[in-house]
Design a protein around this motif. Structure first.
Motif, PDB file in Angstrom:
ATOM      1  N   ARG A 112       0.903  -1.170   0.000  1.00  0.00           N
ATOM      2  CA  ARG A 112       0.000   0.000   0.000  1.00  0.00           C
ATOM      3  C   ARG A 112       0.921   1.193   0.000  1.00  0.00           C
ATOM      4  O   ARG A 112       1.612   1.441   0.984  1.00  0.00           O
ATOM      5  N   LEU A 135     -12.074  -1.952  -3.573  1.00  0.00           N
ATOM      6  CA  LEU A 135     -12.092  -0.837  -4.531  1.00  0.00           C
ATOM      7  C   LEU A 135     -13.049  -1.140  -5.682  1.00  0.00           C
ATOM      8  O   LEU A 135     -13.812  -0.275  -6.111  1.00  0.00           O
ATOM      9  N   LEU A 195     -11.272   5.531 -10.044  1.00  0.00           N
ATOM     10  CA  LEU A 195     -10.418   4.360  -9.845  1.00  0.00           C
ATOM     11  C   LEU A 195      -9.733   4.031 -11.148  1.00  0.00           C
ATOM     12  O   LEU A 195     -10.374   3.959 -12.198  1.00  0.00           O
ATOM     13  N   THR A 236      -8.255   9.220  -8.463  1.00  0.00           N
ATOM     14  CA  THR A 236      -8.398   9.269  -7.008  1.00  0.00           C
ATOM     15  C   THR A 236      -7.803   8.029  -6.355  1.00  0.00           C
ATOM     16  O   THR A 236      -7.013   8.118  -5.425  1.00  0.00           O
ATOM     17  N   ALA A 237      -8.215   6.823  -6.888  1.00  0.00           N
ATOM     18  CA  ALA A 237      -7.656   5.573  -6.355  1.00  0.00           C
ATOM     19  C   ALA A 237      -6.893   4.892  -7.472  1.00  0.00           C
ATOM     20  O   ALA A 237      -7.369   4.806  -8.595  1.00  0.00           O
ATOM     21  N   ASP A 247      -1.672   3.656  -5.136  1.00  0.00           N
ATOM     22  CA  ASP A 247      -1.988   3.421  -3.722  1.00  0.00           C
ATOM     23  C   ASP A 247      -1.793   1.963  -3.386  1.00  0.00           C
ATOM     24  O   ASP A 247      -1.435   1.602  -2.282  1.00  0.00           O
TER      25      ASP A 247
END
Lengths: 433, 556
Positions: B285, B303, B398, B422-423, B439
């Motif tokens: 992570r 996610l 994502l 964002t992710a 991430d």
């Protein structure tokens, strides 16, 4: 009846190698006659009828060989003249090329006309510098006189001759080895079939003839096939050059009818065994032939008689050995030659020739074992007929015949019985890099 | 004899009347009838040299034994392969082969797969009669990857014919004559062509040795996995040899539709990245390692679940190293989340075609066509552009990036675009701009760790296999953490994606690659009717895809 030389008639004359001399003695008339008067097929028939057999060693009928070349083909056809005379004890082609090169050129013209060939290569042994120079200047003269090149004798026949020097390998005298060498490859024999007549030089139909063979052609045309056949024995007729070397009073090249008796050749023509010594052995056809014991030498020098006598005419290189000759030494000399000259392509020859030399070397040094002689025979058995060309056979024949016929001399060298002693003291070959 | 069909020849093999197609050599025809004849110099992919003489047989055509590699069959031919004459000839050749051979099998890399050893066992003498000194020949480097032990050389000339006929580079030759003769290169010209490694494979003895494999492992300890090379779109059939979990070497596998008997050196020596220390082997992570792989996969699942149903803006960037099965799973994730899928290709290299027809593709990835067949023809084209502009315009919730590139960087523009989501999830072999921005970083599996299928540039479907079959093993024991067991292999995308789908609830359980392929075959017309089990070892042309380039060619 005394025999008038045909192929070497002018060898001792001054300037016999020049075109003026050659033409002055009827030269190039037969080639002219061939091109003007003879249809190629009839010419081939005439040569077949003459029963001229190849003089290089194998004795294959020349006319028959020519007739194997396809008549209809899109490919060019070639003549490759085998002038790589390398068989130990042989020096007959050399005489022709040095003293009468135009005779060879005329023979080339006749054979090329018969087979429909426009390009001929003469593959000459590299060491024969004089012969090469003579041939090259003869070619220049012939081109200048219009006998080579385009429009020969007013016809539309054209012929180019190239003289190519070998680089010193015995194996390039083997016909396919010579062709690969001419092609610029490493000189080593090719698989047969395809035979050169179908797929030879550069993949094209190719006639491979020996120098002496071709030199016979003008005579055949001049006097006719029947006359040619009247010389010498029925099955292998014609004049023949015999190369006599070794322990005779007058070694040299002798032209005699095929089928002359070997003892006559040695005693009458060559002045007998030198220094009044006794004859011990003769190799009648170059070092590849089986050796003849003195008792076996009352034999006629032609293909059939020698085959019946357990040897072969081969290249007619007659090597005479007197009573003082150490046969182990003589065999070692021959074995060294074949070991040195094996191209290394086929396993039995590559390894067998070296093995034979090492054993004979050990015998020569007095470090032999009785079982070595059996091993030699076994090795020879495993070499004969197992390879692409016949170099393996050529190495095996003398080894077998020397030991067979002079076994006592070899046994006298077998003093070791112990394997480990033999191994420890073996110096033969040793490190070859 | 009278009933022989057109083009067939009736001949007699060891007393049994048999028929074979005309034009075959005795050796080939006898092999087809179950009689394997020994041979050193003969190779089906090379011209006939006829020099080793071990294949001698007795025939009714000539008093001399004939070499079966060059003699062709004809009507009425009678061949004896085990008559006294044939056996004697063979034993003779074998004895000759061995007299100068150093018999250094204990230190020879070829031991165990050496034809000289095999034939010596079958036809060789028990004891040597050779008491002389053996010849010494050179041991030297022939090129950057190849070394010769001249003493072992039997001068069969396979390697020379390979360089003349297949690679067309002609670096090798025989020097010297007789029993001094040995293979060598011309002075100052090393053997350094893209196919050079093959000469080591075809060397029937241990004379030519690959420096890469030299002293690395005894061949009988190696485990063999039949798979395809991932180096380019050609998809050469290879056998990966591993020992204790590590790749030792790659060997080409015969497939006359793809690579014949050969492979290129890029593929052959291109396996080291799989064991590179810098590889991403543990999920992270950000910069912090995740304790177990399952946890990381749960993160991924979380996610995906968050985006499930099309509520979020999702982008997926794929690579052409994914198997068809993995691409199918990507397709399922995309379908569930409404994601836009695009991908990028590694920079293309030179396409090389050799005189022997062997080809190295300019496309340096193994499965572009397979991924396209599953995810759409434009996945690496207009869809890639769409993904890039979507990322650049911002607001993507994502992004999942697959970057299984052994040695290529992703375009900078794309890397910076990825950073704007964002992710960010990245599957990767090596760290790069894309993984630094992620991430969640998950290890990608190399081609040696994947189970599934690839489609080569000709549209040929071929199986990719892994020795340790991580897919299956780990599916069977879902609690295991791959990093905690000693295997150096990483878990493939196949496992990670399925775990995510199970987490979402879209799948009941994870399946093997064969199971996922079954779903693909059911849903995709290109793969219809295919199954893992049904794919032959040499692959199968895929409907509508093979041959490649026909569509493009006819348009222009």
């Amino acid at each position: 009846m005394s025999f008038e030389p045909i192929l070497t008639k002018y060898r001792h004359e001054k300037d016999s190698h020049t075109i003026d001399f050659y033409r002055g003695h009827g030269g190039y008339e037969q080639a002219k006659k061939a091109i003007h008067d003879w249809a190629p097929d009839d010419l081939i028939e005439e040569v077949k009828k003459s029963n001229l057999r190849g003089r290089g060693g194998a004795g294959f009928p020349t006319g028959v060989k020519w007739s194997f070349v396809p008549k209809q083909t899109d490919k060019p056809k070639y003549l490759a003249v085998n002038a790589d005379e390398s068989e130990p004890g042989t020096f007959k082609d050399r005489v022709i090329m040095e003293t009468d090169p135009h005779l060879l050129l005329e023979g080339i013209m006749i054979s090329c006309w018969a087979v429909g060939i426009n390009t001929a290569y003469i593959y000459i042994r590299g060491e024969m510098v004089h012969g090469y120079n003579q041939l090259v200047s003869a070619c220049k003269e012939a081109y200048a006189a219009g006998f080579l090149g385009k429009g020969i004798f007013g016809s539309d026949f054209e012929l180019d001759v190239t003289v190519h020097r070998g680089a010193g390998a015995y194996i390039c005298g083997e016909e396919t080895g010579m062709l690969t060498s001419l092609e610029g490859e490493r000189g080593q024999p090719k698989l047969k079939p395809p035979f050169p007549a179908i797929e030879g030089l550069f993949g094209c139909p190719t006639v491979v003839n020996n120098v002496e063979t071709l030199a016979n052609l003008p005579f055949i045309l001049e006097k006719g096939a029947d006359h040619f056949r009247s010389i010498g024995p029925e099955k292998s007729p014609g004049p023949k050059l015999f190369c006599v070397s070794g322990h005779v009073e007058k070694p040299g090249t002798y032209e005699l009818p095929m089928g002359v008796n070997l003892l006559t050749l040695i005693n009458e023509h060559c002045g007998g065994v030198w220094k009044g010594r006794k004859l011990k052995a003769v190799i009648p056809g170059g070092s590849s032939a089986h050796v003849l014991h003195a008792d076996e030498c009352d034999v006629n020098m032609d293909i059939e008689s020698l085959a019946a006598g357990g040897s072969m005419l081969g290249s007619a290189g007659v090597i005479v050995m007197d009573e003082t000759t150490d046969m182990v030494d003589a065999l070692l000399n021959i074995m060294k030659f074949y070991h040195h000259e094996s191209c290394g392509q086929c396993t039995p020859c590559r390894e067998g020739t070296g093995w034979l030399e090492k054993i004979v070397h050990r015998l020569h040094q007095g470090r032999g074992r009785k079982e070595d002689l059996d091993v030699v025979f076994d090795v020879c058995d495993r070499m004969i007929g197992k390879t692409i060309c016949v170099l393996a056979d050529a190495a095996a024949f003398p080894a077998m015949s020397f030991i067979d016929k002079f076994r006592d001399e070899f046994l006298a060298k077998c003093t070791n019985s112990d394997r480990s002693t033999a191994q420890a003291t073996s110096g033969a070959g040793g490190v070859n890099v | 004899m009278s009933d022989s069909g057109a083009g067939m020849v009736s001949w007699v093999l060891n007393g049994d009347p048999v028929e074979s197609p005309a034009g075959m050599t005795i050796l080939e025809a006898a092999k087809a009838h179950g009689a394997e004849l020994p041979h050193f110099c003969y190779h089906p992919g090379l011209s006939i040299a006829g020099n080793c003489r071990i294949c001698l047989v007795e025939t009714n055509r000539s008093p001399k034994p004939a070499i079966s590699c060059s003699e062709r069959i004809s009507d009425g031919l009678e061949v004896q392969t085990h008559s006294e004459k044939a056996v004697e000839a063979r034993e003779g050749v074998m004895e000759f082969q061995l007299i100068n051979h150093p018999l250094d099998c204990p230190v020879c890399d070829k031991a165990g797969e050496c034809t000289l050893q095999d034939y010596s066992f079958d036809h060789g003498p028990d004891e040597s009669r050779f008491v002389e000194k053996k010849n010494i020949r050179h041991t030297k480097d022939l090129g950057p990857t190849i070394k010769i032990w001249g003493n072992r050389c039997i001068v069969c000339t396979r390697c020379i014919r390979f360089c003349d006929e297949i690679s067309g580079t002609g670096e090798l030759c025989v020097v010297a004559r007789g029993d001094r003769s040995v293979v060598d290169v011309f002075p100052g010209i090393p053997i350094d062509n893209p196919l050079a490694g093959n000469v080591v494979d075809i060397c029937p003895v241990g004379a030519l040795i690959s420096k890469d494999f030299m002293f690395q492992s005894r061949v009988w300890n190696n485990e063999h996995t039949e798979t395809v090379c991932g180096g380019c779109a050609r998809g050469c059939n290879v056998t990966v040899e591993t020992n204790e979990g590590f790749v030792k070497r790659l060997m080409p596998r015969e497939n006359t539709d793809v690579n014949d008997w050969w492979m290129c050196d890029f593929g052959r020596y291109g396996w080291r990245y799989a064991h590179d220390d810098r590889r991403v082997s543990v999920p992270r992570r950000g910069a912090e390692a995740v304790e177990t792989e399952l946890e990381a996969h749960r993160d991924l699942g979380e996610l995906v679940r968050g985006a499930w149903g099309g509520s979020k803006k999702v982008a997926i960037v794929v690579d052409p190293f994914l198997t068809c099965e993995e691409a199918h799973l990507v397709g399922r994730v995309a379908a569930g989340t409404g994601a836009t899928v695009g991908g990028w290709l590694p920079p293309s290299g030179d396409e090389l075609t050799f005189p022997g027809k062997f080809k190295i593709s300019g496309e340096k990835c193994p499965n572009r066509r397979g991924v396209e067949a599953v995810l759409g023809q434009e996945v690496f084209g207009s869809q890639a552009k769409a993904v890039e502009s979507m990322l650049n315009s911002g607001g993507v919730d994502l992004v999942i990036v697959f970057a299984g590139f052994p040695n290529a960087d992703c375009p900078d523009a794309l890397a910076s675009a990825v950073g704007k989501a964002t992710a960010r999830v990245a599957f990767t072999l090596f760290d790069g701009a894309w993984s630094e921005a992620a991430d969640l970083v998950l290890p990608s599996a190399s081609v040696f760790e994947k189970e599934g299928t690839y489609v080569n540039e000709d549209g040929r479907l071929q199986r990719v296999r892994s020795k340790d079959r991580p897919g299956d093993a780990q599916l069977a024991q879902p609690g295991l953490h791959s990093a905690s067991i000693s295997s150096p292999w990483v878990t493939s995308e196949l496992v990670a994606l399925q775990r995510a789908l199970v987490h979402v609830g879209d799948a009941e359980r994870s399946l093997s690659a064969a199971g996922v392929f079954r779903q693909l075959a059911d849903s995709n017309e290109h793969f219809k009717g295919q199954s893992h089990r049904g794919i032959p070892a040499t692959g199968v042309p895929l409907g509508g895809l093979a041959p490649a380039g026909v569509g493009e060619g006819s348009e222009s």
